[in-house]
Enzyme design. Structure first.
Site, PDB file in Angstrom:
ATOM      1  N   VAL A  92       0.838  -1.204   0.000  1.00  0.00           N
ATOM      2  CA  VAL A  92       0.000   0.000   0.000  1.00  0.00           C
ATOM      3  C   VAL A  92       0.872   1.254   0.000  1.00  0.00           C
ATOM      4  O   VAL A  92       0.560   2.245  -0.669  1.00  0.00           O
ATOM      5  CB  VAL A  92      -0.971   0.002   1.190  1.00  0.00           C
ATOM      6  CG1 VAL A  92      -1.776   1.303   1.240  1.00  0.00           C
ATOM      7  CG2 VAL A  92      -1.923  -1.190   1.107  1.00  0.00           C
ATOM      8  N   ARG A 101      13.770  -2.489   9.146  1.00  0.00           N
ATOM      9  CA  ARG A 101      14.031  -3.267   7.934  1.00  0.00           C
ATOM     10  C   ARG A 101      13.953  -2.390   6.684  1.00  0.00           C
ATOM     11  O   ARG A 101      14.659  -2.623   5.696  1.00  0.00           O
ATOM     12  CB  ARG A 101      13.026  -4.413   7.836  1.00  0.00           C
ATOM     13  CG  ARG A 101      13.299  -5.403   6.713  1.00  0.00           C
ATOM     14  CD  ARG A 101      12.334  -6.568   6.722  1.00  0.00           C
ATOM     15  NE  ARG A 101      10.969  -6.163   6.389  1.00  0.00           N
ATOM     16  CZ  ARG A 101       9.965  -6.157   7.248  1.00  0.00           C
ATOM     17  NH1 ARG A 101      10.135  -6.521   8.506  1.00  0.00           N
ATOM     18  NH2 ARG A 101       8.750  -5.768   6.878  1.00  0.00           N
ATOM     19  N   SER A 102      13.099  -1.375   6.717  1.00  0.00           N
ATOM     20  CA  SER A 102      12.878  -0.531   5.542  1.00  0.00           C
ATOM     21  C   SER A 102      13.717   0.742   5.540  1.00  0.00           C
ATOM     22  O   SER A 102      13.981   1.315   4.473  1.00  0.00           O
ATOM     23  CB  SER A 102      11.394  -0.144   5.454  1.00  0.00           C
ATOM     24  OG  SER A 102      10.580  -1.285   5.344  1.00  0.00           O
ATOM     25  N   CYS A 129     -10.972  -2.682   2.673  1.00  0.00           N
ATOM     26  CA  CYS A 129     -11.061  -2.631   1.211  1.00  0.00           C
ATOM     27  C   CYS A 129     -12.389  -3.160   0.683  1.00  0.00           C
ATOM     28  O   CYS A 129     -12.988  -2.575  -0.222  1.00  0.00           O
ATOM     29  CB  CYS A 129      -9.899  -3.395   0.591  1.00  0.00           C
ATOM     30  SG  CYS A 129      -9.670  -5.066   1.241  1.00  0.00           S
ATOM     31  N   GLN A 153     -11.760 -12.323  -2.956  1.00  0.00           N
ATOM     32  CA  GLN A 153     -10.688 -11.396  -2.635  1.00  0.00           C
ATOM     33  C   GLN A 153      -9.323 -11.863  -3.134  1.00  0.00           C
ATOM     34  O   GLN A 153      -8.910 -13.002  -2.921  1.00  0.00           O
ATOM     35  CB  GLN A 153     -10.655 -11.161  -1.115  1.00  0.00           C
ATOM     36  CG  GLN A 153     -11.932 -10.503  -0.631  1.00  0.00           C
ATOM     37  CD  GLN A 153     -11.969 -10.229   0.852  1.00  0.00           C
ATOM     38  OE1 GLN A 153     -13.014 -10.395   1.479  1.00  0.00           O
ATOM     39  NE2 GLN A 153     -10.862  -9.812   1.449  1.00  0.00           N
ATOM     40  N   SER A 183      -3.675  -9.733  -3.220  1.00  0.00           N
ATOM     41  CA  SER A 183      -3.180  -8.409  -2.834  1.00  0.00           C
ATOM     42  C   SER A 183      -3.689  -7.972  -1.477  1.00  0.00           C
ATOM     43  O   SER A 183      -3.037  -7.176  -0.795  1.00  0.00           O
ATOM     44  CB  SER A 183      -3.585  -7.380  -3.890  1.00  0.00           C
ATOM     45  OG  SER A 183      -4.998  -7.375  -4.063  1.00  0.00           O
ATOM     46  N   GLY A 184      -4.834  -8.504  -1.062  1.00  0.00           N
ATOM     47  CA  GLY A 184      -5.378  -8.138   0.233  1.00  0.00           C
ATOM     48  C   GLY A 184      -4.510  -8.561   1.396  1.00  0.00           C
ATOM     49  O   GLY A 184      -4.647  -8.045   2.502  1.00  0.00           O
ATOM     50  N   LYS A 205     -16.296  -6.828   9.853  1.00  0.00           N
ATOM     51  CA  LYS A 205     -15.919  -5.469   9.457  1.00  0.00           C
ATOM     52  C   LYS A 205     -16.926  -4.914   8.455  1.00  0.00           C
ATOM     53  O   LYS A 205     -17.332  -3.747   8.530  1.00  0.00           O
ATOM     54  CB  LYS A 205     -14.522  -5.461   8.827  1.00  0.00           C
ATOM     55  CG  LYS A 205     -13.362  -5.660   9.783  1.00  0.00           C
ATOM     56  CD  LYS A 205     -12.061  -5.772   8.999  1.00  0.00           C
ATOM     57  CE  LYS A 205     -10.881  -6.188   9.872  1.00  0.00           C
ATOM     58  NZ  LYS A 205      -9.656  -6.405   9.074  1.00  0.00           N
ATOM     59  N   HIS A 254     -10.460  -6.935  -6.010  1.00  0.00           N
ATOM     60  CA  HIS A 254     -11.469  -7.774  -5.366  1.00  0.00           C
ATOM     61  C   HIS A 254     -12.776  -7.732  -6.160  1.00  0.00           C
ATOM     62  O   HIS A 254     -13.116  -6.723  -6.786  1.00  0.00           O
ATOM     63  CB  HIS A 254     -11.774  -7.265  -3.949  1.00  0.00           C
ATOM     64  CG  HIS A 254     -10.667  -7.481  -2.965  1.00  0.00           C
ATOM     65  ND1 HIS A 254      -9.559  -8.249  -3.218  1.00  0.00           N
ATOM     66  CD2 HIS A 254     -10.520  -7.027  -1.682  1.00  0.00           C
ATOM     67  CE1 HIS A 254      -8.778  -8.260  -2.150  1.00  0.00           C
ATOM     68  NE2 HIS A 254      -9.336  -7.522  -1.206  1.00  0.00           N
TER      69      HIS A 254
END
Length: 333
Positions: free
Chosen positions: A12, A37-38, A128, A155, A158-159, A212, A240
């Protein structure tokens, strides 16, 4: 205008970079933050290299106007005060604050004005699956109040993030090569399979993802709408799909519904069954809108209508929705 992204290296976070560039979002400076880590990674944004800074409890957000956070609920909760203490607006893509009464849950096509009332300077981006559904439902709600929704979701990988997408590709490769299949990101092998579970199960037999959709839809639409969902993971890379049944207070004709969808903000009508035209994730990944098709009367309910919708989970289901919230706020000044 100074903008920041927390979780810049994730799927994302990377989509935020693309969406901000695509939409030529008005800003003077872009800051990127991430985990140990990033930190230190370098990303190019509109010809300029930006180094990811380590997210810390310090004054890094002192002169920042808007912060897009997508580093998980735990990180969002831990860093909320650090991010907002000097006045920055935090637009959060996790589940951390969605059901908090003092945090607006916003889909701009549906309830943009809710973003103006933010006591904690936090705005939550919905799940999403909820986002794409309520964008479509808004068109029907304008015609007649929706009493009930039944929805089955399909879905994409990518989720579950970039690593899950990579795992799906690797699984197909391993199967072709006759190797043992790697299963880490999902409960079971996703390649050549569907998994009728997204997130963990709750005491009532529904998963958290399904609940949700129930709670978030009611909050976003300010409605007593009842939502029953079944969420399924399918071997699709991104975008999705949802099969939606709605029951309204009065009967709505297919013609009325098509006209409403064709005029709805953020919706593209794709409904020509004679020529086999309907939304499919293969063709719509990377696109902005929610695509709607297969509109028909529910033959089991005179007040029922059913339709199919597809939208890119990483884009409208995450980064784009958050950026649209920010654009709305800027336009209100």
């Amino acid at each position: 205008m100074r903008i920041a992204i927390v979780g810049a290296s994730g799927a994302v976070g990377q989509e935020f970079l693309r969406v901000l560039a695509e939409r030529n979002f008005p800003m003077d400076e872009l800051l990127l933050f991430g985990s140990e880590r990033s930190a230190g990674k370098v990303y190019n944004f509109k010809g300029k290299n930006i180094t990811v800074k380590l997210l810390q409890h310090n004054d890094d957000f002192k002169d920042v106007d808007i912060v897009f956070t997508s580093a998980g609920a735990g990180t969002s909760k831990e860093y909320e005060k650090t991010i907002t203490q000097y006045g920055a607006i935090m637009i959060d893509n996790s589940s951390a604050f969605r059901m908090d009464q003092d945090v607006p849950l916003v889909v701009p096509e549906v309830n943009a004005e809710d973003a103006l009332n933010r006591p904690r300077n936090v705005i939550a981006n919905p799940n999403c699956t909820t986002i794409q559904m309520v964008v479509a439902l808004k068109a029907i709600e304008k015609l007649s109040h929706i009493k009930k929704v039944h929805v089955s979701t399909y879905q994409a990988a990518s989720g579950a993030g970039a690593a899950a997408m990579d795992e799906l590709v690797e699984q197909y490769k391993q199967i072709v090569e006759g190797k043992e299949v790697t299963v880490e990101k999902f409960a079971y092998q996703l390649a050549y399979n569907i998994i009728p579970q997204v997130d963990v199960f709750t005491e009532n037999g529904y998963t958290k993802e399904e609940m949700k959709m129930y709670h978030e839809t009611r909050k976003i639409m300010h409605s007593d709408i009842e939502v029953s969902a079944t969420c399924v993971r399918v071997p699709v890379m991104r975008a999705h799909s949802e099969s939606v049944w709605v029951e309204t207070e009065r009967p709505i004709s297919v013609e009325e519904a098509k006209d409403a969808f064709s005029k709805a903000d953020g919706v593209i009508l794709m409904d020509d069954t004679v020529n086999k035209v309907y939304p499919m994730p293969l063709h719509l990944a990377g696109e902005d809108p929610v695509y709607v098709g297969r509109i028909r009367k529910d033959i089991s309910n005179p007040n029922g209508l059913t339709f199919w919708c597809v939208s890119d989970q990483i884009k409208k289901g995450a980064a784009l929705n958050a950026v649209q919230i920010a654009e709305y706020l800027i336009n209100q000044k």
